[in-house]
Design an enzyme around this catalytic site. Structure first.
Site, PDB file in Angstrom:
ATOM      1  N   THR A  12       0.881  -1.323  -0.374  1.00  0.00           N
ATOM      2  CA  THR A  12       0.362   0.263  -0.261  1.00  0.00           C
ATOM      3  C   THR A  12       0.973   1.191  -0.369  1.00  0.00           C
ATOM      4  O   THR A  12       2.291   1.252  -0.482  1.00  0.00           O
ATOM      5  CB  THR A  12      -0.797  -0.027   1.123  1.00  0.00           C
ATOM      6  OG1 THR A  12      -2.101   1.031   0.963  1.00  0.00           O
ATOM      7  CG2 THR A  12      -0.075  -0.125   2.117  1.00  0.00           C
ATOM      8  N   LYS A  47       3.169   0.997  -3.743  1.00  0.00           N
ATOM      9  CA  LYS A  47       2.850  -0.176  -5.313  1.00  0.00           C
ATOM     10  C   LYS A  47       3.609  -0.294  -6.292  1.00  0.00           C
ATOM     11  O   LYS A  47       3.202  -0.818  -7.418  1.00  0.00           O
ATOM     12  CB  LYS A  47       1.155   0.667  -5.466  1.00  0.00           C
ATOM     13  CG  LYS A  47       0.228  -0.182  -4.143  1.00  0.00           C
ATOM     14  CD  LYS A  47      -0.977   0.293  -4.076  1.00  0.00           C
ATOM     15  CE  LYS A  47      -2.195   0.136  -3.472  1.00  0.00           C
ATOM     16  NZ  LYS A  47      -3.607   0.533  -3.993  1.00  0.00           N
ATOM     17  N   ASN A  70      -0.306  -4.105  -6.278  1.00  0.00           N
ATOM     18  CA  ASN A  70      -0.847  -4.292  -4.656  1.00  0.00           C
ATOM     19  C   ASN A  70      -0.359  -5.885  -4.078  1.00  0.00           C
ATOM     20  O   ASN A  70      -0.733  -5.699  -2.270  1.00  0.00           O
ATOM     21  CB  ASN A  70      -2.476  -4.286  -4.898  1.00  0.00           C
ATOM     22  CG  ASN A  70      -3.426  -4.915  -4.791  1.00  0.00           C
ATOM     23  OD1 ASN A  70      -2.796  -6.078  -6.206  1.00  0.00           O
ATOM     24  ND2 ASN A  70      -4.082  -4.324  -4.433  1.00  0.00           N
ATOM     25  N   ASP A  85      -6.704  -4.746  -7.243  1.00  0.00           N
ATOM     26  CA  ASP A  85      -7.990  -3.680  -7.241  1.00  0.00           C
ATOM     27  C   ASP A  85      -8.720  -3.873  -7.964  1.00  0.00           C
ATOM     28  O   ASP A  85      -9.563  -3.366  -7.751  1.00  0.00           O
ATOM     29  CB  ASP A  85      -7.118  -2.379  -6.788  1.00  0.00           C
ATOM     30  CG  ASP A  85      -6.059  -2.791  -5.932  1.00  0.00           C
ATOM     31  OD1 ASP A  85      -6.743  -2.905  -4.376  1.00  0.00           O
ATOM     32  OD2 ASP A  85      -5.105  -1.125  -5.580  1.00  0.00           O
ATOM     33  N   GLY A  93     -11.866  10.687 -11.101  1.00  0.00           N
ATOM     34  CA  GLY A  93     -10.767  10.570 -10.734  1.00  0.00           C
ATOM     35  C   GLY A  93      -9.682   9.757 -11.999  1.00  0.00           C
ATOM     36  O   GLY A  93     -10.217   8.874 -12.821  1.00  0.00           O
ATOM     37  N   ALA A  94      -8.266   9.765 -11.591  1.00  0.00           N
ATOM     38  CA  ALA A  94      -7.733   9.340 -12.042  1.00  0.00           C
ATOM     39  C   ALA A  94      -6.138   9.049 -11.322  1.00  0.00           C
ATOM     40  O   ALA A  94      -5.476   8.834 -12.237  1.00  0.00           O
ATOM     41  CB  ALA A  94      -6.845  10.379 -13.296  1.00  0.00           C
ATOM     42  N   GLY A 149      -4.609   6.034  -8.100  1.00  0.00           N
ATOM     43  CA  GLY A 149      -4.244   4.896  -8.233  1.00  0.00           C
ATOM     44  C   GLY A 149      -4.899   3.464  -8.395  1.00  0.00           C
ATOM     45  O   GLY A 149      -5.498   3.027  -9.885  1.00  0.00           O
ATOM     46  N   ALA A 150      -6.471   4.004  -7.994  1.00  0.00           N
ATOM     47  CA  ALA A 150      -7.547   2.399  -7.576  1.00  0.00           C
ATOM     48  C   ALA A 150      -7.868   3.073  -9.640  1.00  0.00           C
ATOM     49  O   ALA A 150      -8.158   2.146  -9.719  1.00  0.00           O
ATOM     50  CB  ALA A 150      -8.169   3.710  -6.904  1.00  0.00           C
TER      51      ALA A 150
HETATM   52  P1  NDP Z   1      -4.252   8.814  -5.331  1.00  0.00           P
HETATM   53  O1  NDP Z   1      -3.953   9.468  -4.429  1.00  0.00           O
HETATM   54  O2  NDP Z   1      -3.757   8.101  -6.604  1.00  0.00           O
HETATM   55  O3  NDP Z   1      -5.866   9.215  -6.002  1.00  0.00           O
HETATM   56  C1  NDP Z   1      -6.907  10.410  -5.924  1.00  0.00           C
HETATM   57  C2  NDP Z   1      -7.632  10.728  -6.538  1.00  0.00           C
HETATM   58  O4  NDP Z   1      -8.647  11.293  -6.025  1.00  0.00           O
HETATM   59  C3  NDP Z   1      -7.325  11.882  -7.888  1.00  0.00           C
HETATM   60  O5  NDP Z   1      -7.574  11.172  -8.930  1.00  0.00           O
HETATM   61  C4  NDP Z   1      -7.729  13.573  -7.262  1.00  0.00           C
HETATM   62  O6  NDP Z   1      -7.121  14.106  -8.109  1.00  0.00           O
HETATM   63  C5  NDP Z   1      -8.750  12.660  -7.068  1.00  0.00           C
HETATM   64  N1  NDP Z   1      -9.474  13.753  -6.079  1.00  0.00           N
HETATM   65  C6  NDP Z   1      -9.328  14.058  -4.589  1.00  0.00           C
HETATM   66  N2  NDP Z   1      -9.758  15.302  -3.632  1.00  0.00           N
HETATM   67  C7  NDP Z   1     -10.461  15.395  -4.998  1.00  0.00           C
HETATM   68  C8  NDP Z   1     -10.814  16.642  -4.785  1.00  0.00           C
HETATM   69  N3  NDP Z   1     -11.465  17.671  -3.862  1.00  0.00           N
HETATM   70  N4  NDP Z   1     -11.560  17.222  -5.945  1.00  0.00           N
HETATM   71  C9  NDP Z   1     -11.406  16.475  -6.950  1.00  0.00           C
HETATM   72  N5  NDP Z   1     -10.845  15.306  -7.100  1.00  0.00           N
HETATM   73  C10 NDP Z   1     -10.118  15.295  -6.081  1.00  0.00           C
HETATM   74  O7  NDP Z   1      -5.429   7.630  -5.167  1.00  0.00           O
HETATM   75  P2  NDP Z   1      -6.030   6.566  -4.912  1.00  0.00           P
HETATM   76  O8  NDP Z   1      -6.841   5.922  -6.532  1.00  0.00           O
HETATM   77  O9  NDP Z   1      -5.018   5.450  -4.088  1.00  0.00           O
HETATM   78  O10 NDP Z   1      -7.100   5.993  -3.742  1.00  0.00           O
HETATM   79  C11 NDP Z   1      -8.785   6.701  -4.219  1.00  0.00           C
HETATM   80  C12 NDP Z   1      -9.283   6.260  -3.223  1.00  0.00           C
HETATM   81  O11 NDP Z   1      -9.914   4.884  -3.544  1.00  0.00           O
HETATM   82  C13 NDP Z   1      -9.117   6.382  -1.875  1.00  0.00           C
HETATM   83  O12 NDP Z   1     -10.151   6.453  -0.699  1.00  0.00           O
HETATM   84  C14 NDP Z   1      -9.106   5.033  -1.133  1.00  0.00           C
HETATM   85  O13 NDP Z   1      -9.598   4.345  -0.381  1.00  0.00           O
HETATM   86  C15 NDP Z   1      -9.919   4.243  -2.293  1.00  0.00           C
HETATM   87  N6  NDP Z   1      -9.200   2.596  -2.744  1.00  0.00           N
HETATM   88  C16 NDP Z   1     -10.806   2.136  -2.844  1.00  0.00           C
HETATM   89  C17 NDP Z   1     -10.462   0.066  -2.496  1.00  0.00           C
HETATM   90  C18 NDP Z   1     -11.083  -0.663  -2.087  1.00  0.00           C
HETATM   91  O14 NDP Z   1     -10.916  -1.954  -2.463  1.00  0.00           O
HETATM   92  N7  NDP Z   1     -12.244   0.028  -1.864  1.00  0.00           N
HETATM   93  C19 NDP Z   1      -8.996  -0.090  -3.092  1.00  0.00           C
HETATM   94  C20 NDP Z   1      -7.817   1.492  -3.513  1.00  0.00           C
HETATM   95  C21 NDP Z   1      -8.171   2.493  -3.135  1.00  0.00           C
HETATM   96  P3  NDP Z   1      -5.674  15.007  -9.129  1.00  0.00           P
HETATM   97  O15 NDP Z   1      -5.320  13.912 -10.042  1.00  0.00           O
HETATM   98  O16 NDP Z   1      -6.586  16.014  -9.277  1.00  0.00           O
HETATM   99  O17 NDP Z   1      -5.135  14.983  -7.807  1.00  0.00           O
END
Ligand code: NDP
Length: 287
Positions: free
Chosen positions: A70, A74, A95, A110, A135-136, A138-139
């Site tokens: 995590t 990753k 992962n 994932d 969103g773009a 890791g997930a």
């Molecule tokens: P990252 O940090 O890699 O990406 C976060 C994403 O959220 C980016 O696209 C970011 O945009 C966007 N974002 C965050 N805050 C805002 C905001 N206020 N307004 C607009 N866009 C926003 O995180 P991950 O992809 O790793 O994880 C994302 C979520 O997924 C987490 O909450 C995590 O807990 C959850 N998750 C759940 C899993 C499951 O099994 N259910 C597995 C993996 C993750 P920008 O690029 O502009 O910063």
């Protein structure tokens, strides 16, 4: 007559991360080990970014059967492994690591966990579907690649930071058969009427900021649309509640978390875990 000695040593797996103290995966996996009668242990191991190489050597030396990665490992872990399976290589992140003899193989569960939740919990086949991703990160990367490889027709990536969204669209276009487009996220995003699914793959709504919704025009959520959230805690997010109030179908992030763990469990042990036991264990953690 001698009896065969009972094996006292447990098989070891776990997770490397920093932070890691609040990670709920171990509780879910240990519940499944117990239900399957397996003498396995899942350890949460705090590993700083600079120590990853040494930690990987450590699990080789201590005969771990596998490990989850995590934040922040990753992507960095790729350089320490002996092989990466093709979809994890496309995603560019691992992962889950499994051991095959002395070789460490990188996987990414994932997106596969999400896919299984879409198929088994929502009863939806992603083939031919038009999907919007908010969103773009890791997930989103793992989920869009797996959906694309499973036959989704079109993916729209909506992201606040254009560079990240554009990069994901380039990846999808070059490495998968899906049609993909990027839309910059400015103000409230209106979901196109021809979308079959919309997925919140941002961290918006994660505990403790549970009342915050992603900026989406709620009037564009039509009855019957499948609305998914990646947030597992709390599973019933404000976004899913708003979607349900508009008669959309909803899919929570707890299912994805359970299935990504279940796929890892099967890769490590060769045994199919009890999904209900895993889900119940997580629900207890999340209250
Ligand atoms: P990252 O940090 O890699 O990406 C976060 C994403 O959220 C980016 O696209 C970011 O945009 C966007 N974002 C965050 N805050 C805002 C905001 N206020 N307004 C607009 N866009 C926003 O995180 P991950 O992809 O790793 O994880 C994302 C979520 O997924 C987490 O909450 C995590 O807990 C959850 N998750 C759940 C899993 C499951 O099994 N259910 C597995 C993996 C993750 P920008 O690029 O502009 O910063």
């Amino acid at each position: 007559m001698s009896t065969r000695p009972k094996v006292a040593r447990a098989e070891l797996v776990g997770a490397f991360g920093d932070p890691i103290d609040e990670n709920p995966t171990g509780i879910m996996q240990e519940a499944a080990f117990a239900a399957a009668g397996l003498n396995w242990r899942y350890l949460l191991l705090k590993v700083a970014a600079d120590d990853l190489g040494a930690a990987i050597e450590g699990i080789r030396a201590m005969s771990f059967r596998g490990i989850n990665l995590t934040i922040p490992h990753k992507v960095a872990v790729l350089q320490h492994l002996d092989a990466i399976v093709p979809d994890a290589a496309t995603i560019g992140a691992v992962n889950t690591v499994r051991r095959e003899g002395n070789r460490l193989i990188g996987e990414n569960t994932d997106g596969k966990g999400f896919l299984r939740s879409v198929r088994e919990d929502a009863g939806v086949d992603p083939r031919g579907k038009r999907v919007v991703f908010l969103g773009a990160g890791g997930a989103a990367r793992a989920m869009t690649v797996e959906l694309a490889l499973a036959g989704a027709a079109h993916v729209t990536v909506v992201n606040r930071t254009p560079g990240r969204g554009e990069e994901l669209v380039r990846l999808l276009r070059s490495k998968t058969p899906v049609q993909a487009e990027f839309v910059p996220w400015q103000g409230e995003y209106a979901i196109p009427p021809d979308a079959d699914m919309v997925v919140n793959a941002t961290s918006i709504g994660l505990y403790p900021a549970v009342d915050v919704l992603p900026p989406v025009a709620l009037g564009s959520i039509r009855p019957g649309l499948l609305v998914c959230d990646v947030i597992p805690n709390p599973p019933r997010t404000a976004f899913l509640k708003a979607a349900a109030a508009r008669d959309a179908r909803t899919l929570d992030g707890l299912g994805m978390l359970v299935y990504q763990g279940a796929i890892g469990f099967k890769l490590w042990t060769g045994v199919e875990p009890d999904i209900a036991v895993m889900r119940r264990a997580l629900e207890e953690v999340f209250g």
